[in-house]
Design a protein around this motif. Structure first.
Motif, PDB file in Angstrom:
ATOM      1  N   ARG A  86      47.158 -13.060  10.048  1.00  0.00           N
ATOM      2  CA  ARG A  86      48.408 -13.807  10.244  1.00  0.00           C
ATOM      3  C   ARG A  86      48.331 -14.669  11.502  1.00  0.00           C
ATOM      4  O   ARG A  86      48.664 -15.848  11.487  1.00  0.00           O
ATOM      5  CB  ARG A  86      49.583 -12.836  10.363  1.00  0.00           C
ATOM      6  N   ASP A  87      47.872 -14.082  12.591  1.00  0.00           N
ATOM      7  CA  ASP A  87      47.838 -14.801  13.867  1.00  0.00           C
ATOM      8  C   ASP A  87      46.838 -15.951  13.852  1.00  0.00           C
ATOM      9  O   ASP A  87      47.116 -17.031  14.392  1.00  0.00           O
ATOM     10  CB  ASP A  87      47.530 -13.831  15.008  1.00  0.00           C
ATOM     11  N   LYS A  88      45.679 -15.750  13.221  1.00  0.00           N
ATOM     12  CA  LYS A  88      44.684 -16.826  13.130  1.00  0.00           C
ATOM     13  C   LYS A  88      45.217 -17.982  12.287  1.00  0.00           C
ATOM     14  O   LYS A  88      45.012 -19.151  12.623  1.00  0.00           O
ATOM     15  CB  LYS A  88      43.379 -16.294  12.529  1.00  0.00           C
ATOM     16  N   ILE A  89      45.903 -17.650  11.190  1.00  0.00           N
ATOM     17  CA  ILE A  89      46.465 -18.700  10.336  1.00  0.00           C
ATOM     18  C   ILE A  89      47.585 -19.429  11.072  1.00  0.00           C
ATOM     19  O   ILE A  89      47.690 -20.659  11.004  1.00  0.00           O
ATOM     20  CB  ILE A  89      46.930 -18.128   8.989  1.00  0.00           C
ATOM     21  N   ASN A  90      48.397 -18.699  11.806  1.00  0.00           N
ATOM     22  CA  ASN A  90      49.448 -19.336  12.597  1.00  0.00           C
ATOM     23  C   ASN A  90      48.836 -20.333  13.584  1.00  0.00           C
ATOM     24  O   ASN A  90      49.295 -21.472  13.700  1.00  0.00           O
ATOM     25  CB  ASN A  90      50.287 -18.292  13.327  1.00  0.00           C
ATOM     26  N   THR A  91      47.796 -19.914  14.273  1.00  0.00           N
ATOM     27  CA  THR A  91      47.124 -20.794  15.237  1.00  0.00           C
ATOM     28  C   THR A  91      46.552 -22.024  14.536  1.00  0.00           C
ATOM     29  O   THR A  91      46.705 -23.151  15.025  1.00  0.00           O
ATOM     30  CB  THR A  91      46.011 -20.024  15.980  1.00  0.00           C
ATOM     31  N   TRP A  92      45.915 -21.825  13.396  1.00  0.00           N
ATOM     32  CA  TRP A  92      45.338 -22.949  12.652  1.00  0.00           C
ATOM     33  C   TRP A  92      46.431 -23.923  12.230  1.00  0.00           C
ATOM     34  O   TRP A  92      46.295 -25.127  12.406  1.00  0.00           O
ATOM     35  CB  TRP A  92      44.575 -22.430  11.421  1.00  0.00           C
ATOM     36  N   MET A  93      47.510 -23.396  11.690  1.00  0.00           N
ATOM     37  CA  MET A  93      48.607 -24.244  11.229  1.00  0.00           C
ATOM     38  C   MET A  93      49.255 -24.989  12.392  1.00  0.00           C
ATOM     39  O   MET A  93      49.616 -26.157  12.248  1.00  0.00           O
ATOM     40  CB  MET A  93      49.656 -23.423  10.483  1.00  0.00           C
ATOM     41  N   GLN A  94      49.389 -24.338  13.541  1.00  0.00           N
ATOM     42  CA  GLN A  94      49.973 -25.007  14.707  1.00  0.00           C
ATOM     43  C   GLN A  94      49.106 -26.193  15.123  1.00  0.00           C
ATOM     44  O   GLN A  94      49.612 -27.176  15.666  1.00  0.00           O
ATOM     45  CB  GLN A  94      50.117 -24.033  15.879  1.00  0.00           C
ATOM     46  N   GLY A  95      47.822 -26.108  14.855  1.00  0.00           N
ATOM     47  CA  GLY A  95      46.909 -27.211  15.156  1.00  0.00           C
ATOM     48  C   GLY A  95      46.897 -28.295  14.098  1.00  0.00           C
ATOM     49  O   GLY A  95      46.231 -29.317  14.263  1.00  0.00           O
ATOM     50  N   HIS A  96      47.616 -28.076  13.005  1.00  0.00           N
ATOM     51  CA  HIS A  96      47.695 -29.036  11.900  1.00  0.00           C
ATOM     52  C   HIS A  96      49.149 -29.259  11.496  1.00  0.00           C
ATOM     53  O   HIS A  96      49.530 -29.028  10.356  1.00  0.00           O
ATOM     54  CB  HIS A  96      46.884 -28.524  10.695  1.00  0.00           C
ATOM     55  N   PRO A  97      50.000 -29.703  12.425  1.00  0.00           N
ATOM     56  CA  PRO A  97      51.436 -29.808  12.141  1.00  0.00           C
ATOM     57  C   PRO A  97      51.764 -30.773  11.013  1.00  0.00           C
ATOM     58  O   PRO A  97      52.784 -30.606  10.343  1.00  0.00           O
ATOM     59  CB  PRO A  97      52.040 -30.260  13.472  1.00  0.00           C
ATOM     60  N   GLU A  98      50.911 -31.737  10.755  1.00  0.00           N
ATOM     61  CA  GLU A  98      51.182 -32.675   9.672  1.00  0.00           C
ATOM     62  C   GLU A  98      51.163 -31.994   8.310  1.00  0.00           C
ATOM     63  O   GLU A  98      51.665 -32.531   7.328  1.00  0.00           O
ATOM     64  CB  GLU A  98      50.162 -33.824   9.688  1.00  0.00           C
ATOM     65  N   ASP A  99      50.619 -30.790   8.248  1.00  0.00           N
ATOM     66  CA  ASP A  99      50.519 -30.073   6.985  1.00  0.00           C
ATOM     67  C   ASP A  99      51.756 -29.268   6.633  1.00  0.00           C
ATOM     68  O   ASP A  99      51.844 -28.723   5.545  1.00  0.00           O
ATOM     69  CB  ASP A  99      49.295 -29.158   6.998  1.00  0.00           C
ATOM     70  N   TYR A 100      52.679 -29.134   7.548  1.00  0.00           N
ATOM     71  CA  TYR A 100      53.857 -28.323   7.219  1.00  0.00           C
ATOM     72  C   TYR A 100      55.164 -28.910   7.713  1.00  0.00           C
ATOM     73  O   TYR A 100      56.210 -28.267   7.637  1.00  0.00           O
ATOM     74  CB  TYR A 100      53.682 -26.880   7.713  1.00  0.00           C
ATOM     75  N   ARG A 101      55.152 -30.091   8.212  1.00  0.00           N
ATOM     76  CA  ARG A 101      56.409 -30.689   8.685  1.00  0.00           C
ATOM     77  C   ARG A 101      56.902 -31.743   7.740  1.00  0.00           C
ATOM     78  O   ARG A 101      56.231 -32.276   6.936  1.00  0.00           O
ATOM     79  CB  ARG A 101      56.220 -31.272  10.082  1.00  0.00           C
TER      80      ARG A 101
END
Length: 101
Positions: A86-101
């Motif tokens: 969970r934490d690794k995916i959270n970190t990855w997603m935070q580095g790719h904000p265009e993918d979830y905003r």
């Protein structure tokens, strides 16, 4: 179809919760469910699953370790891996904000 943004928000909602004596089974089950909801959303995303290689690979590795057993006992014995995923995916997603905003 659940969107990546919505699925990621569900996963983020678990970040400040923890495995307490009265809550552990619910918490670990929820983290598991949120990870798999995100996995499904990423694989169904119009950008394609290749757009989310690291999170999908991390969930696949988790599933290999869990061996298809979602029972509390198995989730508890793999708690470090589950929360770490969970934490690794959270970190990855935070580095790719265009993918979830």
């Amino acid at each position: 179809m659940e969107k990546v943004r919505d699925a990621f928000a569900g996963l983020q909602a678990t970040l400040y919760d923890s495995c307490t004596p009265g809550n552990c089974a619910y918490f670990l089950g929820r983290v598991y469910d949120e990870l798999h909801g995100l996995d499904r959303a990423m694989k169904a995303d119009p950008k394609g699953p290749g757009h989310f290689p690291e999170p999908i690979a991390l969930i696949k590795k988790l599933d290999e370790q869990l061996g298809g057993d979602r029972s509390f006992g198995n989730l508890k014995s793999h708690q470090t891996l589950l929360i770490g995923t969970r934490d690794k995916i959270n970190t990855w997603m935070q580095g790719h904000p265009e993918d979830y905003r």
